[in-house]
Motif scaffolding. Structure first.
Motif: not given
Length: 289
Positions: A157-163, A167-172, A210-218, A248-252
């Motif tokens: 749910v945190a990596l694949d934004t489609t889930y 519901h009109g929400e975003h994991p970030d 398979s859903h690696l993405r750069i985001s502010p989500l720790p 390039g994820h800043p917080d992992a």
């Protein structure tokens, strides 16, 4: 990557049974500890609109929250069980800790197939984002986690934004993902549903990898000892962490809990999660003018 020694952990974490319990119908339990009061609501439906009887049975969550404060953080927890078993429960480390806890059930295989259980997890997280404010919580301070299969669901749910987008929400908008020994490749139960062997490794659209993405989500990844974990669980998690960093994820961050196996790593991981939340939020308060 951080390897936490067994002796240090044993000095800090004492295994105790989960607090709370399972209720057959929606009910309220109020409890007081010192100067803090907490209330527990059981079996709140998070997909009440569903016409599926199994969804009405399983898509429920328990909410434990402080009643003498507001603006508190919330931990959303998904149980393990290989996506085929398990029940919502609370972890002892989070009792009387000044945070709310949401513990959610979800539909299980083989009665449902992939990705229904992930869709349920997303619905439970969306419910929390949209309703925790009704109970005094801060929607900007929601942390999602889970053990094993639950960690996999939280990660998907945190990596694949489609889930959450459904519901009109975003994991970030979440404050953090903390996975306890969750699959980062495609889950073995999802593979089994397609007739694949447990060691027929796949990294497809149902793999957090398979859903690696750069985001502010720790992102905090926690496993047991690599020599005591389930087959390959430490290695796939370490690879996921490495690829997050390389992308390039800043917080992992990756933690290996030395001396703990797949099952008993939950106790120190729960305390590590609470400590991490407190330390991170303390740092954030210092940065504010």
């Amino acid at each position: 990557m951080k390897i936490l020694p067994l002796l240090l952990l044993l000095c800090s974490f004492v295994p105790t049974p989960p607090f709370g319990g399972l209720g057959g119908s929606t009910c309220v339990r109020a409890q007081t500890s010192g100067s803090s009061a907490y209330r527990t609501l059981y079996d709140l439906p998070y997909r009440p609109e569903s016409a599926d009887p199994y969804a009405r049975e399983r898509c429920k969550l328990d909410l434990y929250y402080p009643t003498d404060s507001s603006g508190f953080a919330t931990i959303v927890f998904f149980h393990g069980g290989g996506l085929e078993a398990g029940e919502k429960h609370f972890l002892n480390a989070w009792e009387n800790a000044g945070v709310a806890v949401v513990s959610a059930n979800y539909r299980l295989s083989p009665r449902v197939k992939n990705p229904v259980y992930t869709e349920d997890a997303a619905a439970a997280i969306a419910w929390t984002l949209q309703h925790i404010g009704d109970y005094g919580g801060d929607p900007a301070r929601i942390y999602i986690t889970g053990h094993s299969a639950g960690g996999y669901l939280a990660s998907m749910v945190a990596l694949d934004t489609t889930y959450l987008a459904a519901h009109g929400e975003h994991p970030d908008s979440l404050a953090g993902l903390l996975s306890f020994s969750g699959h980062t490749i495609s889950h073995f139960t999802a593979r089994k549903e397609n007739g694949l062997a447990w060691n027929d490794v796949r990294v497809d659209q149902y793999a957090p990898l398979s859903h690696l993405r750069i985001s502010p989500l720790p992102i905090v990844l926690i496993t047991g000892d690599r020599e005591k974990e389930l087959f390959g669980r430490y290695e796939e998690t370490a690879y996921f962490w490495r690829m997050l960093v390389a992308s390039g994820h800043p917080d992992a961050t990756l933690h290996e809990l030395a001396g703990f196996n797949h099952g008993n790593m939950v106790v120190p991981a729960a305390q590590l999660t609470l400590n991490w939340i407190r330390e991170r939020e303390a740092q954030q308060r210092k940065k504010k003018p």
